[in-house]
Design an enzyme around this catalytic site. Structure first.
Site, PDB file in Angstrom:
ATOM      1  N   CYS A  27       0.837  -1.307  -0.036  1.00  0.00           N
ATOM      2  CA  CYS A  27       0.010  -0.058   0.044  1.00  0.00           C
ATOM      3  C   CYS A  27       0.955   1.283   0.048  1.00  0.00           C
ATOM      4  O   CYS A  27       2.142   1.263  -0.401  1.00  0.00           O
ATOM      5  CB  CYS A  27      -1.012  -0.084   1.202  1.00  0.00           C
ATOM      6  SG  CYS A  27      -0.112   0.009   2.880  1.00  0.00           S
ATOM      7  N   ALA A  28       0.449   2.286   0.660  1.00  0.00           N
ATOM      8  CA  ALA A  28       1.067   3.505   0.337  1.00  0.00           C
ATOM      9  C   ALA A  28       2.489   3.445   1.254  1.00  0.00           C
ATOM     10  O   ALA A  28       3.547   4.150   0.518  1.00  0.00           O
ATOM     11  CB  ALA A  28       0.452   4.666   1.074  1.00  0.00           C
TER      12      ALA A  28
END
Length: 477
Positions: A27-28
């Site tokens: 993810c981020a």
């Protein structure tokens, strides 16, 4: 050779090798692993890798915090490991085998709101900026706003509402799309369903009380009121799931040769009809009931107690993943009361955890290796991304995490006691002040100062107690 090659090889070895990886994605800020045998992952050794900021297990996934370099590191890791470059949806499905029933329910809710959070954050920033130029008297000795004084700012103020309206008033479109995406059904049908809930030809539900006459569809034997569900969360969720389950069921019984024609037809029309006859009114009542309870609780004589508990519990909720439920409540409060008194407490919790990390930066100022983790973690936490701070520092030592939730609790009491309301969900942490309603900005700033000072002081004090000394000894510091 990539600069991440050696660290990627080391991480691969410490998670148990390629054969132990079922799915890996990112993810981020984090690598997300679904491992065949979680016991083979050496968490202590993984956390000793230079690029790793911390580890934790959530929603059936073993997660390794990398930071902003995660995308580049992930590419190198998959090249070396040969692990499947599976999508996030596949990773989540694989992870569900390790999840309890409650975790699955929370996961479903998170999967609905996660894809639309960027739009909600943008919308919050836009409403905050409109606050600055159209609601705060900044010019002519504090008697006029920028929008009242200059045509450019007036035009910009009106123009920005185009985006704000698209995000918040037409929120049901995003929700029904997100549900179709999550369920693996036809996403454009989800979009169409959402539009039928907010179509301009419908009477805005908030205008019903003052309407002289409610328009309706006349079927001869019955009539259906033409009422929209702008900014409503629960009606959109109910309608979205009905559409998706209808489509899934119809695909099982309608031959594939004609499914492209008949499945959308027999799924969409009943779903829209059910949305306006049954689901919309029921969802409206449920949403109003939830928002009334939360708002009444926070504004009652015992609001301070509710605030203290929520401020104390929010960070632990983040650890479990249950914090995703607050998105729906925030949005419902916004639609019913023109703002939310829940979101300010969330922003304050982020600030408090970041402040605890700031104290750890001071306490461990001679530890250059940890500074590489703690400094970026504190910055990201102050900007609303708490995972590197919580998992990389605060939970590892524990006492700064406790200092953070105590500071968050005190700040939440001040926020609720002062009646602070946010216009919308926005960026967490320090930029959260942009989402606060103008009349409440000063009170929120006071709460922010508390969320900064109290965790810093408590962390430094707790470091000198047995709890702090035991933490340092446990970590070999």
């Amino acid at each position: 050779m990539s600069k991440y090659s050696e660290q990627a090889k080391e991480l691969l070895d410490k998670v148990g090798g390629s054969e132990n990886i079922s799915v890996v994605t990112h993810c981020a800020t984090r690598m997300r692993f679904v491992l065949n045998d979680t016991s083979k992952a050496d968490e202590k050794a993984i956390e000793d890798i230079d690029i790793v900021k911390g580890t934790f297990t959530s929603a059936g996934q073993f997660q390794v915090i990398i930071g902003n370099e995660v995308a580049s590191f992930y590419n190198e890791f998959t090249k070396i490991s040969g692990a499947d470059d599976s999508s996030k949806d596949e990773a989540k499905e694989a992870a569900k085998q390790n999840m309890s029933l409650i975790q699955r329910l929370v996961s479903h809710l998170a999967e609905i709101f996660t894809p639309i959070i960027p739009a909600l954050v943008v919308g919050g920033l836009i409403l905050g900026f409109r606050n600055v130029i159209g609601a705060i008297n900044l010019v002519n000795d504090g008697t006029q706003t920028l929008a009242e004084t200059y045509q450019f700012w007036s035009g910009l103020y009106d123009f920005l509402w185009l985006i704000g309206e698209a995000i918040f008033h037409f929120l049901p479109v995003a929700i029904t799309w997100a549900i179709a995406r999550k369920m693996g059904t036809t996403q454009v049908l989800g979009i169409v369903l959402g539009i039928t809930l907010v179509s301009p030809q419908l009477l805005n539900a908030y205008s019903v009380a003052g309407a002289e006459e409610i328009p309706f569809w006349d079927f001869g034997f019955t009539q259906i009121d033409m009422i929209g569900y702008q900014a409503q969360v629960i009606p959109a969720i109910l309608a979205g799931f009905v559409l998706s389950y209808l489509e899934i069921g119809l695909r099982k019984v309608i031959p594939s040769v004609v499914s492209m024609i008949f499945v959308p037809f027999f799924a969409l029309i009943p779903a829209v009809l059910a949305a306006h006859v049954i689901l919309g009114p029921i969802g409206w009542e449920i949403g109003s009931w939830i928002s009334d309870i939360v708002y009444s609780g926070l504004t009652s004589a015992f609001g301070w107690l509710f605030a203290a508990v929520f401020g104390f519990a929010y960070a632990p909720l983040v650890v479990t993943g249950l914090h995703h439920m607050t998105n729906a409540i925030d949005l419902q409060l916004m639609s019913d009361f023109g703002g939310t008194n829940l979101w300010p407490m969330i922003a304050l919790s982020n600030i408090a955890q970041g402040s605890a990390v700031v104290a750890m930066i001071y306490l461990n100022r001679k530890d250059k290796q940890e500074q590489q983790v703690s400094v970026p973690a504190a910055i990201s936490c102050y900007l609303g991304v708490t995972e590197p701070a919580m998992y990389g520092i605060n939970l590892k030592y524990l006492f700064p995490f406790i200092a953070g939730i105590i500071g968050s609790s005190i700040a939440a009491v001040i926020s609720v006691g002062s009646g602070v309301m946010a216009n919308s969900i926005g960026v967490g942490g320090l930029p959260g002040v942009l989402s606060i309603q103008v009349a409440d900005i000063l009170a929120f700033c006071v709460a922010m100062i508390v969320a900064i000072v109290v965790p810093i002081l408590l962390t430094i004090i707790l470091a000198k107690t047995k709890m702090g000394k035991d933490a340092y000894q446990r970590l070999g510091k």
